[in-house]
Design a protein around this motif. Structure first.
Motif, PDB file in Angstrom:
ATOM      1  N   GLU A  52      -3.454   8.035   0.086  1.00 22.76           N
ATOM      2  CA  GLU A  52      -4.310   8.249  -1.359  1.00 22.76           C
ATOM      3  C   GLU A  52      -3.523   8.917  -2.382  1.00 22.76           C
ATOM      4  OE1 GLU A  52      -7.873   9.884   0.373  1.00 22.76           O
ATOM      5  OE2 GLU A  52      -8.749   7.755   0.520  1.00 22.76           O
ATOM      6  N   ARG A  53      -2.656  10.041  -1.726  1.00 26.37           N
ATOM      7  CA  ARG A  53      -1.917  10.877  -2.608  1.00 26.37           C
ATOM      8  C   ARG A  53      -0.637  10.014  -3.489  1.00 26.37           C
ATOM      9  NH1 ARG A  53      -3.086  14.644   1.266  1.00 26.37           N
ATOM     10  NH2 ARG A  53      -0.819  14.328   2.481  1.00 26.37           N
ATOM     11  N   LEU A  54      -0.374   8.860  -2.875  1.00 25.25           N
ATOM     12  CA  LEU A  54       0.606   8.113  -3.756  1.00 25.25           C
ATOM     13  C   LEU A  54      -0.338   7.119  -4.669  1.00 25.25           C
ATOM     14  CD1 LEU A  54       2.609   6.997  -0.598  1.00 25.25           C
ATOM     15  CD2 LEU A  54       3.592   8.154  -2.319  1.00 25.25           C
ATOM     16  N   ASP A  55      -1.689   7.508  -4.835  1.00 25.37           N
ATOM     17  CA  ASP A  55      -2.496   6.539  -5.652  1.00 25.37           C
ATOM     18  C   ASP A  55      -2.648   5.280  -5.224  1.00 25.37           C
ATOM     19  OD1 ASP A  55      -2.837   8.822  -7.441  1.00 25.37           O
ATOM     20  OD2 ASP A  55      -0.945   8.431  -8.553  1.00 25.37           O
ATOM     21  N   LEU A  56      -2.752   5.076  -3.963  1.00 25.65           N
ATOM     22  CA  LEU A  56      -2.945   3.530  -3.478  1.00 25.65           C
ATOM     23  C   LEU A  56      -4.194   3.540  -2.988  1.00 25.65           C
ATOM     24  CD1 LEU A  56       0.534   3.357  -1.688  1.00 25.65           C
ATOM     25  CD2 LEU A  56      -0.188   2.014  -3.706  1.00 25.65           C
ATOM     26  N   SER A  57      -4.877   2.198  -3.130  1.00 24.87           N
ATOM     27  CA  SER A  57      -5.964   1.922  -2.677  1.00 24.87           C
ATOM     28  C   SER A  57      -6.082   1.467  -1.034  1.00 24.87           C
ATOM     29  CB  SER A  57      -6.656   1.093  -3.395  1.00 24.87           C
ATOM     30  OG  SER A  57      -6.267  -0.324  -3.417  1.00 24.87           O
ATOM     31  N   VAL A  58      -7.356   1.200  -0.431  1.00 20.95           N
ATOM     32  CA  VAL A  58      -7.427   0.556   0.871  1.00 20.95           C
ATOM     33  C   VAL A  58      -7.038  -0.828   0.648  1.00 20.95           C
ATOM     34  CG1 VAL A  58      -9.105  -0.081   2.673  1.00 20.95           C
ATOM     35  CG2 VAL A  58      -9.265   2.271   1.687  1.00 20.95           C
ATOM     36  N   ALA A  59      -7.327  -1.439  -0.245  1.00 19.44           N
ATOM     37  CA  ALA A  59      -6.943  -2.804  -0.448  1.00 19.44           C
ATOM     38  C   ALA A  59      -5.254  -3.036  -0.445  1.00 19.44           C
ATOM     39  CB  ALA A  59      -7.334  -3.470  -1.884  1.00 19.44           C
ATOM     40  N   ASP A  60      -4.747  -1.912  -1.191  1.00 19.74           N
ATOM     41  CA  ASP A  60      -3.097  -2.073  -1.328  1.00 19.74           C
ATOM     42  C   ASP A  60      -2.438  -1.833   0.376  1.00 19.74           C
ATOM     43  OD1 ASP A  60      -3.247  -1.814  -4.009  1.00 19.74           O
ATOM     44  OD2 ASP A  60      -3.392   0.242  -4.209  1.00 19.74           O
ATOM     45  N   LEU A  61      -3.240  -1.427   1.063  1.00 21.93           N
ATOM     46  CA  LEU A  61      -2.469  -1.270   2.679  1.00 21.93           C
ATOM     47  C   LEU A  61      -2.157  -2.757   3.078  1.00 21.93           C
ATOM     48  CD1 LEU A  61      -5.106   0.951   4.345  1.00 21.93           C
ATOM     49  CD2 LEU A  61      -2.609   1.297   4.376  1.00 21.93           C
ATOM     50  N   PHE A  62      -2.855  -3.722   2.210  1.00 19.84           N
ATOM     51  CA  PHE A  62      -2.455  -5.111   2.845  1.00 19.84           C
ATOM     52  C   PHE A  62      -1.436  -5.834   2.247  1.00 19.84           C
ATOM     53  CE2 PHE A  62      -6.691  -4.021   4.564  1.00 19.84           C
ATOM     54  CZ  PHE A  62      -6.796  -4.380   5.763  1.00 19.84           C
ATOM     55  N   LYS A  63      -0.926  -5.151   1.180  1.00 17.07           N
ATOM     56  CA  LYS A  63       0.293  -5.649   0.338  1.00 17.07           C
ATOM     57  C   LYS A  63       1.384  -5.810   1.464  1.00 17.07           C
ATOM     58  CE  LYS A  63      -0.774  -4.941  -4.466  1.00 17.07           C
ATOM     59  NZ  LYS A  63      -2.300  -4.289  -4.233  1.00 17.07           N
ATOM     60  N   LYS A  64       2.345  -6.786   1.341  1.00 14.38           N
ATOM     61  CA  LYS A  64       3.500  -6.798   2.250  1.00 14.38           C
ATOM     62  C   LYS A  64       4.284  -5.855   1.559  1.00 14.38           C
ATOM     63  CE  LYS A  64       2.225 -10.053   5.071  1.00 14.38           C
ATOM     64  NZ  LYS A  64       0.861 -10.082   4.583  1.00 14.38           N
ATOM     65  N   GLN A  65       5.413  -5.483   2.062  1.00 12.52           N
ATOM     66  CA  GLN A  65       6.325  -4.563   1.464  1.00 12.52           C
ATOM     67  C   GLN A  65       7.073  -4.749   0.160  1.00 12.52           C
ATOM     68  OE1 GLN A  65       6.096  -1.950   3.094  1.00 12.52           O
ATOM     69  NE2 GLN A  65       6.855  -1.753   5.112  1.00 12.52           N
ATOM     70  N   GLU A  66       7.512  -5.927  -0.164  1.00 17.33           N
ATOM     71  CA  GLU A  66       8.099  -6.178  -1.723  1.00 17.33           C
ATOM     72  C   GLU A  66       6.936  -5.980  -2.422  1.00 17.33           C
ATOM     73  OE1 GLU A  66      11.106  -6.482  -2.971  1.00 17.33           O
ATOM     74  OE2 GLU A  66      11.740  -5.647  -0.836  1.00 17.33           O
ATOM     75  N   ALA A  67       5.759  -6.481  -2.334  1.00 16.47           N
ATOM     76  CA  ALA A  67       4.621  -6.582  -3.229  1.00 16.47           C
ATOM     77  C   ALA A  67       4.210  -5.291  -3.478  1.00 16.47           C
ATOM     78  CB  ALA A  67       3.406  -7.522  -2.804  1.00 16.47           C
ATOM     79  N   LEU A  68       4.165  -4.348  -2.234  1.00 19.30           N
ATOM     80  CA  LEU A  68       4.215  -2.864  -2.314  1.00 19.30           C
ATOM     81  C   LEU A  68       4.824  -2.163  -3.507  1.00 19.30           C
ATOM     82  CD1 LEU A  68       2.014  -0.312  -1.407  1.00 19.30           C
ATOM     83  CD2 LEU A  68       3.365  -0.343   0.605  1.00 19.30           C
ATOM     84  N   ALA A  69       6.118  -2.320  -2.994  1.00 19.65           N
ATOM     85  CA  ALA A  69       7.180  -1.843  -3.767  1.00 19.65           C
ATOM     86  C   ALA A  69       6.819  -2.180  -5.349  1.00 19.65           C
ATOM     87  CB  ALA A  69       8.536  -2.302  -3.655  1.00 19.65           C
ATOM     88  N   ALA A  70       6.746  -3.282  -5.580  1.00 24.07           N
ATOM     89  CA  ALA A  70       6.402  -3.969  -7.102  1.00 24.07           C
ATOM     90  C   ALA A  70       5.337  -3.108  -7.624  1.00 24.07           C
ATOM     91  CB  ALA A  70       6.304  -5.147  -7.008  1.00 24.07           C
ATOM     92  N   HIS A  71       4.318  -2.915  -7.001  1.00 27.53           N
ATOM     93  CA  HIS A  71       3.016  -2.436  -7.313  1.00 27.53           C
ATOM     94  C   HIS A  71       3.197  -0.973  -7.618  1.00 27.53           C
ATOM     95  CE1 HIS A  71      -1.452  -1.633  -7.600  1.00 27.53           C
ATOM     96  NE2 HIS A  71      -1.107  -0.515  -6.588  1.00 27.53           N
ATOM     97  N   LEU A  72       3.956  -0.092  -6.857  1.00 27.89           N
ATOM     98  CA  LEU A  72       4.249   1.219  -7.037  1.00 27.89           C
ATOM     99  C   LEU A  72       4.914   1.424  -8.441  1.00 27.89           C
ATOM    100  CD1 LEU A  72       4.736   2.448  -3.584  1.00 27.89           C
ATOM    101  CD2 LEU A  72       2.905   3.071  -4.937  1.00 27.89           C
ATOM    102  N   VAL A  73       6.028   0.581  -8.531  1.00 30.38           N
ATOM    103  CA  VAL A  73       6.928   0.685  -9.771  1.00 30.38           C
ATOM    104  C   VAL A  73       6.013   0.375 -11.000  1.00 30.38           C
ATOM    105  CG1 VAL A  73       8.756  -0.327 -10.797  1.00 30.38           C
ATOM    106  CG2 VAL A  73       8.996   0.091  -8.451  1.00 30.38           C
TER     107      VAL A  73
END
Length: 533
Positions: A389-410
């Motif tokens: 949560e300190r990374l400003d990520l939601s519970v739903a974001d847990l299910f993003k694959k690694q590349e999609a997670l990186a793109a979302h954070l950027v």
């Protein structure tokens, strides 16, 4: 401790078959009877009541057989009462099944049993004049030893190495002393670790075969919940299934009807889960479980020298029905002709092959149960969730694959426009005028304009990629922390419940683990649960 929920279809880990089933899509509707709900339970009860499995004489036999099967295993008063209650005409079962995995195997073993227990509790509240018994069907007749001889503990495989052969439930527990020593060394010296070591030793070192050990283990984990554990490898129970086994040997209706249904499933856009055989039965003997194959007028036991004439195999079936074992496609039928069952709760793969069976059940005049997807869950500690949560990520974001997670954070944290769509649209508009000009001159000019447009668009796309790559470097630390956290709760990029063993989380939560699951998992809530420990 709390839970959050994500729709199964948004996790990326569930098949089209299961997502469509949960959505009650029209295409999958012909392949099941009633969708599971407390309201539909009334009609299922009424239909099941009129069948042979609910007759008083059989209920008495079933109750006595189940009581005898516990042998020296101490059972709770709740379990004893549930077995006794099966004699009553107003008692029904809710069933799940699982292999005899070493020390329960994957975490979802617990979720299956919690699902049936909680289903029964809610059913009792809705229909107080009826009794509902949670059943765990042990797959004692399976023979795939390599699927069950290990469990994963904190990323390492704890394996039981021995020769296999025959039904796994009859396998001797010899050799598990060495596994016990490995567990003792791996789990540490906490109170929770001491309990787990003692649990393993009591289950596997004090029982002679794998079926008895697994019965002890499941009974110990759910001792106060009234769980009834069924071993189908029982002469009295097999005798009730014998008429269906005879029909399978002689008419081979299973192959005909299930193949037709499977073809319809595939035509509707779904995959075949299990391929039906001409004869969907195995022959059981000491150290042996092999397929029965018809060769002309003879019945041959695959990979052996055993051969029976028609008269001989029917005589064998009548005298020793326990030597005939249903395969994965016939086991559901066996279950439903010996239990007053209303609903089967299983994983996605299991429900997929149940969907191949409805027409077959109709053909042999056996009531098809409701089918419910077991609960699925992700267990995450408060510390892990706090970091997420300190990374400003939601519970739903847990299910993003690694590349999609990186793109979302950027995208979320970059102050720059990473999407060049406005520039692409502006460029296309400029080229529209050039195309109009090209129409008024030599046709080859129009091709040159198109080539230049493509070159310019590709240039923008390349710049877009380079910008995103540069921003990934700028946010490298944030991305790395997020990806490491995700790796911790999705081992090998798979669902935690399919890889980890319950012992890891018992070390964290102790005796509160199973009560927490019972509190948080609702079988009627068709969403993936994320539970904080």
């Amino acid at each position: 401790m709390s839970a959050a929920y994500v729709p199964y279809s948004q996790t990326g880990y569930f098949s089209k078959t299961i997502c469509d089933y949960l959505g009650q899509e029209q295409a999958v509707r012909p392949f099941y009877h009633r969708f599971p709900s407390l309201e539909a339970l009334s009609d299922q009860i009424q239909e099941k009541q009129g069948t042979a499995v609910c007759e008083a004489k059989w209920r008495e036999t079933l109750s006595q057989s189940l009581m005898a099967a516990y042998g020296g295993v101490s059972m709770s008063e709740a379990t004893a009462n549930n077995i006794e209650s099966l004699k009553a005409p107003n008692t029904f079962t809710i069933t799940t099944g699982h292999q005899l995995n070493l020390f329960t195997g994957p975490l979802y073993f617990l979720y299956k049993i919690v699902s049936v227990i909680n289903f029964c509790k809610q059913a009792k509240q809705t229909y107080p004049d009826h009794n509902f018994v949670p059943v765990y069907w042990m797959a004692t007749e399976d023979h795939d030893f390599d699927e069950i001889n290990y469990f994963n503990f904190k990323g390492s495989k704890v394996a039981w190495n021995r020769q296999d052969g025959g039904a796994v439930g009859e396998l001797s527990t010899e050799g598990l002393q060495e596994v016990s020593q490995v567990i003792g060394a791996a789990m540490g010296k906490s109170i929770q670790a001491s309990y787990l070591r003692e649990l393993f030793e009591n289950a596997y070192l004090k029982h002679d075969d794998l079926a008895s050990a697994t019965r002890y283990l499941a009974n110990a984990l759910f001792t106060d919940q009234g769980l009834v554990i069924v071993d189908g490898n029982d002469p009295a129970l097999k005798a009730a299934f014998a008429p269906y086994a005879k029909q399978e040997l002689l008419a081979q209706k299973g192959h005909e009807v299930i193949s037709a249904t499977t073809a319809d499933l595939v035509a509707a856009g779904y995959k075949e889960q299990v391929h039906p055989r001409e004869i969907n039965l195995f022959y059981l003997d000491q150290g042996l479980r092999e397929r029965i194959v018809q060769a002309g007028d003879q019945f041959v036991i695959n990979d052996t020298d055993l051969t029976f004439s028609k008269a001989e195999i029917l005589e064998k079936l009548e005298a020793h029905p326990e030597q005939f074992s249903p395969n994965a496609l016939l086991r559901p039928l066996y279950q439903e002709v010996i239990l007053p069952n209303l609903c089967y709760i299983g994983g996605g793969g299991e429900l997929a092959y149940w969907l191949q069976l409805k027409d077959y059940f109709d053909a042999v005049e056996v009531t098809f149960p409701m089918l419910m997807l077991r609960n699925s869950a992700l267990l995450i500690t408060e510390k892990q969730m706090g970091k997420w949560e300190r990374l400003d990520l939601s519970v739903a974001d847990l299910f993003k694959k690694q590349e999609a997670l990186a793109a979302h954070l950027v995208k979320q944290h970059s102050g720059l426009p990473l999407d060049f769509e406005p520039q692409k649209k502006h460029l296309k508009k400029q080229f529209e005028a050039l195309y109009e000009l090209a129409k008024q001159t030599d046709p080859s000019f129009e091709g040159a304009v198109a080539a230049q447009e493509k070159k310019q668009i590709n240039g923008l796309k390349n710049l877009e990629k380079r910008l995103r790559k540069a921003e990934k470097r700028n946010h490298k630390d944030r991305i790395q922390r997020a990806q490491e956290l995700r790796d911790a709760v999705f081992p090998a990029n798979n669902l935690q419940e399919r890889k980890a063993n319950f012992s890891e989380f018992y070390l964290e939560a102790g005796d509160e683990l199973i009560p927490l699951l019972l509190e948080q998992l609702d079988p009627f809530k068709s969403e993936f649960s994320v539970i904080r420990l």
